[in-house]
Design a protein around this motif. Structure first.
Motif, PDB file in Angstrom:
ATOM      1  N   LEU A 300       0.715  -1.074   0.015  1.00  0.00           N
ATOM      2  CA  LEU A 300      -0.009   0.229  -0.116  1.00  0.00           C
ATOM      3  C   LEU A 300       0.774   1.437   0.035  1.00  0.00           C
ATOM      4  O   LEU A 300       0.695   2.301  -0.836  1.00  0.00           O
ATOM      5  N   ARG A 301       1.871   1.341   1.014  1.00  0.00           N
ATOM      6  CA  ARG A 301       2.680   2.353   1.109  1.00  0.00           C
ATOM      7  C   ARG A 301       3.639   2.666  -0.082  1.00  0.00           C
ATOM      8  O   ARG A 301       3.648   3.801  -0.699  1.00  0.00           O
ATOM      9  N   GLU A 302       4.180   1.721  -0.777  1.00  0.00           N
ATOM     10  CA  GLU A 302       4.950   1.966  -1.804  1.00  0.00           C
ATOM     11  C   GLU A 302       4.385   2.228  -3.265  1.00  0.00           C
ATOM     12  O   GLU A 302       4.900   2.976  -3.841  1.00  0.00           O
ATOM     13  N   SER A 303       3.076   1.895  -3.346  1.00  0.00           N
ATOM     14  CA  SER A 303       2.393   2.298  -4.387  1.00  0.00           C
ATOM     15  C   SER A 303       1.626   3.549  -4.234  1.00  0.00           C
ATOM     16  O   SER A 303       1.238   4.146  -5.339  1.00  0.00           O
ATOM     17  N   GLY A 304       1.648   4.164  -2.939  1.00  0.00           N
ATOM     18  CA  GLY A 304       1.200   5.357  -2.765  1.00  0.00           C
ATOM     19  C   GLY A 304      -0.398   5.238  -2.446  1.00  0.00           C
ATOM     20  O   GLY A 304      -1.193   6.076  -2.727  1.00  0.00           O
ATOM     21  N   GLY A 305      -0.882   3.907  -2.281  1.00  0.00           N
ATOM     22  CA  GLY A 305      -2.119   3.926  -2.024  1.00  0.00           C
ATOM     23  C   GLY A 305      -2.628   3.912  -0.570  1.00  0.00           C
ATOM     24  O   GLY A 305      -1.915   4.858   0.175  1.00  0.00           O
ATOM     25  N   ALA A 306      -3.687   3.059   0.000  1.00  0.00           N
ATOM     26  CA  ALA A 306      -4.230   3.328   1.201  1.00  0.00           C
ATOM     27  C   ALA A 306      -5.096   2.360   1.448  1.00  0.00           C
ATOM     28  O   ALA A 306      -5.360   1.549   0.605  1.00  0.00           O
ATOM     29  N   SER A 307      -5.891   2.308   2.829  1.00  0.00           N
ATOM     30  CA  SER A 307      -6.700   1.203   3.164  1.00  0.00           C
ATOM     31  C   SER A 307      -8.014   2.284   3.348  1.00  0.00           C
ATOM     32  O   SER A 307      -7.920   3.308   3.832  1.00  0.00           O
ATOM     33  N   VAL A 308      -9.126   1.409   3.179  1.00  0.00           N
ATOM     34  CA  VAL A 308     -10.488   2.024   3.378  1.00  0.00           C
ATOM     35  C   VAL A 308     -11.112   1.094   4.064  1.00  0.00           C
ATOM     36  O   VAL A 308     -11.449  -0.177   3.772  1.00  0.00           O
ATOM     37  N   ALA A 309     -11.786   1.695   5.374  1.00  0.00           N
ATOM     38  CA  ALA A 309     -12.773   0.381   6.116  1.00  0.00           C
ATOM     39  C   ALA A 309     -14.214   1.001   5.878  1.00  0.00           C
ATOM     40  O   ALA A 309     -14.462   2.120   6.098  1.00  0.00           O
ATOM     41  N   VAL A 310     -14.940   0.093   5.799  1.00  0.00           N
ATOM     42  CA  VAL A 310     -16.262   0.600   5.429  1.00  0.00           C
ATOM     43  C   VAL A 310     -17.451  -0.175   6.504  1.00  0.00           C
ATOM     44  O   VAL A 310     -17.113  -1.381   6.826  1.00  0.00           O
ATOM     45  N   SER A 311     -18.635   0.493   6.628  1.00  0.00           N
ATOM     46  CA  SER A 311     -19.449  -0.054   7.713  1.00  0.00           C
ATOM     47  C   SER A 311     -20.474  -1.402   6.857  1.00  0.00           C
ATOM     48  O   SER A 311     -20.174  -1.383   5.728  1.00  0.00           O
ATOM     49  N   GLU A 312     -21.149  -2.022   7.684  1.00  0.00           N
ATOM     50  CA  GLU A 312     -21.939  -2.994   7.272  1.00  0.00           C
ATOM     51  C   GLU A 312     -23.023  -2.556   6.217  1.00  0.00           C
ATOM     52  O   GLU A 312     -23.440  -3.002   5.211  1.00  0.00           O
ATOM     53  N   ASP A 313     -23.561  -1.291   6.855  1.00  0.00           N
ATOM     54  CA  ASP A 313     -24.805  -0.699   5.931  1.00  0.00           C
ATOM     55  C   ASP A 313     -23.961  -0.265   4.739  1.00  0.00           C
ATOM     56  O   ASP A 313     -24.783  -0.310   3.421  1.00  0.00           O
ATOM     57  N   GLU A 314     -22.940   0.288   4.670  1.00  0.00           N
ATOM     58  CA  GLU A 314     -22.154   0.615   3.343  1.00  0.00           C
ATOM     59  C   GLU A 314     -22.142  -0.558   2.349  1.00  0.00           C
ATOM     60  O   GLU A 314     -22.084  -0.445   1.369  1.00  0.00           O
ATOM     61  N   ILE A 315     -21.858  -1.576   3.186  1.00  0.00           N
ATOM     62  CA  ILE A 315     -21.463  -3.032   2.308  1.00  0.00           C
ATOM     63  C   ILE A 315     -23.044  -3.368   1.346  1.00  0.00           C
ATOM     64  O   ILE A 315     -22.875  -3.523   0.425  1.00  0.00           O
ATOM     65  N   VAL A 316     -23.929  -3.276   2.422  1.00  0.00           N
ATOM     66  CA  VAL A 316     -25.175  -3.520   1.779  1.00  0.00           C
ATOM     67  C   VAL A 316     -25.658  -2.714   0.835  1.00  0.00           C
ATOM     68  O   VAL A 316     -26.155  -2.907  -0.349  1.00  0.00           O
TER      69      VAL A 316
END
Length: 375
Positions: A300-316
């Motif tokens: 993630l860091r070497e590519s300049g990306g990131a992590s994203v965490a989403v809620s259960e409601d957002e998944i639905v």
């Protein structure tokens, strides 16, 4: 050229590839030493499967166990004011991306004389190993959490694999597999590094899809991280070979209820960071302690990306939105689409950029959950 070997990234110790193993002597997860990458001229254009990139592999495999895996379609759809590309991995033979890793892993092991394998899985990995094991004439035993989707267990059993359901959290299936590994070779998609040599075909395929260039962003649902690490390995090889000038930004999508990668990334750490674990619809990402956490964070860091965490409601909500454009994804895959919404709202991805959302598996495999969501 230097001969490829297994390597323990923690100790630097190497092991030959011609002796089957799934971990180091210290029981650490292994990688395979970096490969040189390939040019477009080395693609076997007459092969309509990921084996068209066989020149990128660390060993020559004479008789692959193949059912046409890879070469999955990519479709572009409007998403707010963006037009992302959705990579439909459920067009693989067992309806998930896991087939990319399994075809290479089992082909390499069978070539070394392994004829019976053990795997632990929350569903898709087990189905993949069961299917390719059947296709390759190998005996297969699958350990799965007792809570695994009945549709996935039915698929595993249909291929003729011996199946054992294990009570407790996902980690207990792995622990039981390790206990049984003295009797049958542990061909784990999380541990055995030839699996990553298969999932790196993601990168080569996207490179070819985009006319030998790279997209700007790739969003991947992450549990153990084999899809994201495969992307990273493949694009790193292409960059080393001078075929591309940069890596795409890689984004790891996780449900907040089980998001160890996001916890560590947000904290700027290189190891585990405490965050409460709860039940999630995205069962394919419910990995509390990813074996390759450090490698995921580095990617993630070497590519300049990131992590994203989403809620259960957002998944639905993302799952429903995907269905409305004709894409019935399993909840695990919908996590990546939900993460896309975060990245758009926070102006991390731009509408002028080429963004790929990897949909790793079909909603048909989660039929009971899907039925409850759409009732």
């Amino acid at each position: 050229m230097t001969k490829s070997t297994y390597i323990d990234p923690l100790t630097g110790r190497t092991y030959p590839l011609d002796v089957p193993r799934w971990c180091s002597d210290e029981q650490n997860p292994l990688l395979i030493t970096p490969q040189r990458g390939i040019s477009r001229d080395e693609i076997e254009r007459g092969t309509r499967s990921l084996w068209r990139y066989r020149a990128s592999l660390p060993v020559e495999i004479a008789e692959p166990i193949s059912m046409g895996e890879g070469c999955t379609p990519m479709v572009q759809h409007a998403w707010d004011d963006h037009r992302p590309f959705f990579k439909l991995e459920w067009f693989n033979p067992t309806s998930s991306f896991k087939d990319r890793g399994t075809t290479v892993m089992l082909s390499a092991l069978r070539q070394l004389g392994v004829d019976a394998v053990l795997e632990d899985s929350s569903g898709n990995g087990g189905a993949s190993v069961a299917a390719f094991g059947a296709a390759g004439g190998m005996r297969v035993r699958i350990l799965a959490p007792a809570y695994t989707s009945p549709a996935k267990i039915a698929q595993i059993r249909a291929y003729g694999a011996e199946t054992q359901l294990v009570e407790g959290p996902r980690e207990e299936s792995q622990a039981e597999a390790i206990r049984q590994s003295r009797q049958i070779f542990y061909s784990s998609h999380n541990w055995q590094p030839f699996f990553l040599q298969g999932t790196k075909s993601f990168a080569y395929e996207l490179w070819e899809d985009f006319n030998y260039s790279v997209p700007d962003n790739i969003i991947v649902p992450v549990g153990a991280g084999s899809s994201l690490l495969g992307c990273y390995l493949g694009f790193t090889e292409l960059k080393a070979a001078g075929q591309i000038a940069r890596l795409p930004r890689l984004f790891a999508a996780q449900p907040f209820n089980c998001s160890p990668v996001d916890a560590s990334f947000k904290a700027g750490a290189n190891g585990p960071v405490a965050r409460e674990i709860k039940k999630t619809l995205a069962e394919g990402t419910a990995i509390k302690e990813p074996l390759r956490l450090r490698q995921i964070l580095d990617a993630l860091r070497e590519s300049g990306g990131a992590s994203v965490a989403v809620s259960e409601d957002e998944i639905v909500a993302a799952l429903k939105r995907l269905a409305r454009i004709g894409l019935l994804a399993e909840p695990t895959s919908a996590t990546a689409a939900a993460a896309l919404g975060h990245l758009i709202r926070n102006r991390i991805v731009d509408q002028r950029e080429k963004t790929v959302v990897v949909l790793t598996g079909t909603g048909i495999k989660s039929a009971q959950v899907i039925a409850e969501i759409f009732e």
